[in-house]
Design a protein around this motif. Sequence first.
Motif, PDB file in Angstrom:
ATOM      1  N   GLU A  97      16.536  27.443  -9.968  1.00  0.00           N
ATOM      2  CA  GLU A  97      17.051  28.656 -10.289  1.00  0.00           C
ATOM      3  C   GLU A  97      16.533  29.224 -11.481  1.00  0.00           C
ATOM      4  O   GLU A  97      16.471  30.447 -11.526  1.00  0.00           O
ATOM      5  CB  GLU A  97      18.649  28.819 -10.457  1.00  0.00           C
ATOM      6  N   ALA A  98      16.241  28.497 -12.374  1.00  0.00           N
ATOM      7  CA  ALA A  98      15.593  29.005 -13.450  1.00  0.00           C
ATOM      8  C   ALA A  98      14.362  29.651 -13.485  1.00  0.00           C
ATOM      9  O   ALA A  98      13.687  30.552 -13.914  1.00  0.00           O
ATOM     10  CB  ALA A  98      15.477  27.887 -14.840  1.00  0.00           C
ATOM     11  N   ARG A 101      14.363  32.861 -11.905  1.00  0.00           N
ATOM     12  CA  ARG A 101      14.926  34.135 -12.963  1.00  0.00           C
ATOM     13  C   ARG A 101      13.709  34.492 -13.639  1.00  0.00           C
ATOM     14  O   ARG A 101      13.444  35.639 -13.848  1.00  0.00           O
ATOM     15  CB  ARG A 101      15.864  33.544 -13.791  1.00  0.00           C
ATOM     16  N   GLU A 102      12.874  33.597 -14.325  1.00  0.00           N
ATOM     17  CA  GLU A 102      11.786  33.796 -14.720  1.00  0.00           C
ATOM     18  C   GLU A 102      10.667  34.539 -14.115  1.00  0.00           C
ATOM     19  O   GLU A 102       9.925  35.303 -14.907  1.00  0.00           O
ATOM     20  CB  GLU A 102      11.137  32.264 -15.332  1.00  0.00           C
ATOM     21  N   ASP A 104      11.576  36.834 -11.668  1.00  0.00           N
ATOM     22  CA  ASP A 104      12.198  37.978 -11.004  1.00  0.00           C
ATOM     23  C   ASP A 104      12.396  37.850  -9.582  1.00  0.00           C
ATOM     24  O   ASP A 104      12.098  38.805  -8.842  1.00  0.00           O
ATOM     25  CB  ASP A 104      11.412  39.277 -11.559  1.00  0.00           C
ATOM     26  N   THR A 106      14.960  36.162  -6.256  1.00  0.00           N
ATOM     27  CA  THR A 106      16.292  35.853  -6.023  1.00  0.00           C
ATOM     28  C   THR A 106      16.326  34.467  -5.582  1.00  0.00           C
ATOM     29  O   THR A 106      15.474  33.996  -4.917  1.00  0.00           O
ATOM     30  CB  THR A 106      16.986  36.899  -5.072  1.00  0.00           C
TER      31      THR A 106
END
Length: 258
Positions: A97-98, A101-102, A104, A106
């Motif tokens: 998940e990290a 996010r880094e 951009d 989903t």
Amino acid sequence: MTSAVDKWKSDLASWAVPQEILDQAEVPPWFHPAALFALPDEIWDSPSHQHAREAMPAGGSILDIGCGGGIAAFAIAPPAKHLIGVDPQSEMLEMFEANARERDLTSEVFEGFWPAVADLVPMADVVTCHHVVYNVGDIKPFIEALDSHARKRVVIELPLVHPMTPRSAGWKHFWNLDRPTSPTVEDFMNVMVELGISANIEKFTGKILLDEGEDDRVEYTRMRLCLPKSRINEVVEFLKTDPSPTSRELAVVWWDKV
């Protein structure tokens, strides 16, 4: 005559470590520290990634089974935009998940073993599964769940031989234990045929991403062989004459949905 599915299961069962050896292990020999599965600065564009990318539409989705930090998924993002990870270790999913996010992107994650959690997991354009099948004795429902969750293609990466084969000399040296020599990728392809899946295969040589440093190679050899820390010097001496490999022969197996 033994079916290919039954042979796969019995061959994998023969790799079980005797209980009297397991009882002496300080940590489970199959445990994988999450830090080892962090994304590298640059992901090598392997044939496995190439065949997954071929089937991925722009902005599409990928489902990564046994995802770890997500190398198989992030290698093809873009063109993939939505990444789904399944793994039994929560630490792996947090990394997954990290990483999304880094970048951009989903993401969704599901903790558990495949196919036990398959009913909770959505379909994706491409399903990938790297270095997992040799851990799966009950291979038929595992493969069928991969197939049912893919809209376009399933891509599986596996070594040509059992991934613990390079440790066989160590088991013999430290425990006088002879290890099996099967199943192999040929046995896996026989399973595909038996399941009615017309799969393609490409073989290639890949770098071993884990155990990069000398200290790591010693420590993980010790851990995999169920040896206590008090024998670390013996492991060092053993690796001088039988060093851990830095590359291995791999195969990518893939098929398209019709």
